[in-house]
Write an enzyme that holds these catalytic residues in place. Structure first.
Site, short mmCIF file in Angstrom:
data_model
loop_
_atom_site.label_atom_id
_atom_site.label_comp_id
_atom_site.label_asym_id
_atom_site.label_seq_id
_atom_site.Cartn_x
_atom_site.Cartn_y
_atom_site.Cartn_z
N CYS A 59 -2.44 -7.46 -2.00
CA CYS A 59 -2.81 -7.10 -3.36
C CYS A 59 -1.71 -7.61 -4.30
O CYS A 59 -0.96 -8.52 -3.94
CB CYS A 59 -3.04 -5.59 -3.50
SG CYS A 59 -1.61 -4.55 -3.14
N ASN A 64 1.59 -4.55 -3.68
CA ASN A 64 1.83 -4.07 -2.31
C ASN A 64 2.37 -2.64 -2.28
O ASN A 64 3.17 -2.28 -1.41
CB ASN A 64 2.75 -5.02 -1.50
CG ASN A 64 2.83 -4.72 -0.01
OD1 ASN A 64 3.86 -4.92 0.61
ND2 ASN A 64 1.76 -4.26 0.59
N CYS A 98 -0.12 -0.02 -3.70
CA CYS A 98 -1.32 0.83 -3.79
C CYS A 98 -2.40 0.42 -2.80
O CYS A 98 -2.65 1.12 -1.82
CB CYS A 98 -1.90 0.81 -5.20
SG CYS A 98 -0.78 1.46 -6.46
N ARG A 99 -3.07 -0.72 -3.03
CA ARG A 99 -4.25 -1.08 -2.24
C ARG A 99 -3.92 -1.63 -0.85
O ARG A 99 -4.47 -1.16 0.16
CB ARG A 99 -5.10 -2.11 -3.01
CG ARG A 99 -5.75 -1.52 -4.25
CD ARG A 99 -6.29 -2.60 -5.17
NE ARG A 99 -5.20 -3.37 -5.80
CZ ARG A 99 -5.37 -4.40 -6.59
NH1 ARG A 99 -6.59 -4.82 -6.86
NH2 ARG A 99 -4.33 -5.02 -7.14
N ASP A 129 -7.88 -2.16 -9.06
CA ASP A 129 -6.47 -1.76 -9.06
C ASP A 129 -6.38 -0.31 -9.56
O ASP A 129 -6.73 -0.02 -10.70
CB ASP A 129 -5.72 -2.70 -10.00
CG ASP A 129 -4.24 -2.42 -10.04
OD1 ASP A 129 -3.81 -1.37 -9.51
OD2 ASP A 129 -3.51 -3.24 -10.61
P1 4NP Z 1 -1.48 -2.78 -6.10
O1 4NP Z 1 -1.36 -2.01 -7.48
O2 4NP Z 1 -1.61 -4.25 -6.42
O3 4NP Z 1 -2.73 -2.22 -5.50
O4 4NP Z 1 -0.23 -2.44 -5.30
C1 4NP Z 1 -0.37 -2.32 -8.43
C2 4NP Z 1 0.88 -1.77 -8.29
C3 4NP Z 1 1.85 -2.03 -9.24
C4 4NP Z 1 1.54 -2.82 -10.33
C5 4NP Z 1 0.28 -3.36 -10.46
C6 4NP Z 1 -0.68 -3.11 -9.51
N1 4NP Z 1 2.52 -3.05 -11.31
O5 4NP Z 1 2.18 -3.69 -12.32
O6 4NP Z 1 3.68 -2.63 -11.15
#
Ligand code: 4NP
Length: 144
Positions: A3, A6, A8-9, A116
C-alpha cells in the site's frame, strides 16, 4: 502486499494471508510505496481490527517497497491503482510487471481498490479487513 504507508492496509493483508497459508511453504510480507513510516509498527486501528479476528500484526515493522522485491517475490499485490502504478514504475521488464496485481482483482466485490482508511474512522478498518479477508481466501486456496 503493498500500500502507500505500509501501516494500515498492507500490514492487515500480510497478517490475514499469513494466517491462511503454511508458513513453511509460503513467505508473505508487506511494504509501502512511500517511506513516511519506515521502521514503525502498524497503525493501532489496524492492530485492533486484526486482533478482533485473532491475528497479531503488532510486531510488523514498516518498510519501503524496493526493486529487489521483484527478485524476491512471485506475486505482488497492490491495494490501489496509484500504488499499482508506482510499483510498475520500478519494474525492470515484462517478467517483473506480470507479478503485479490489484488485490481486489482476485474477488468480485464490484470494487477494484482497497480504500485508504488512514484519515477515516474505525469502520473503515473493519471494511478493509473484510475485503482483504475475501481476497486472501482466494489467494490462499490457490497457493495451498
Ligand atoms: P496505508 O495508509 O497506505 O494503508 O498504510 C496510509 C498510511 C499513512 C499515510 C497514508 C496512507 N500517510 O499519508 O501518512
Amino acid at each position: 502486499m503493498v500500500c502507500l504507508g505500509n501501516i494500515c492496509r498492507s500490514p492487515l493483508a500480510e497478517g490475514v494471508l499469513k494466517s491462511k497459508v503454511d508458513p513453511s511453504q509460503v513467505f508473505v510480507d508487506s511494504a509501502g510505496t512511500a517511506g513516511y513510516h519506515v521502521g514503525n509498527p502498524p497503525d493501532e486501528r489496524s492492530i485492533a481490527v486484526a486482533n478482533k479476528y485473532g491475528i497479531d500484526i503488532s510486531a510488523q515493522k514498516c518498510r519501503r517497497f524496493s526493486k529487489t522485491d521483484f527478485r524476491d517475490f512471485d506475486y505482488i499485490y497492490a491495494m490501489d491503482k496509484s500504488n499499482f502504478s508506482n510499483i510498475i514504475k520500478l519494474a525492470n521488464g515484462k517478467v517483473d510487471e506480470r507479478k503485479v496485481k490489484l488485490l481486489l482483482d482476485e474477488v468480485d466485490l464490484g470494487l477494484s481498490e482497497v480504500p485508504d482508511p488512514y484519515y477515516g474512522g474505525e469502520d473503515g478498518f473493519e471494511k478493509v479487513y473484510q475485503m482483504v479477508d475475501l481476497a486472501c481466501q482466494v489467494i490462499a486456496k490457490r497457493l495451498n
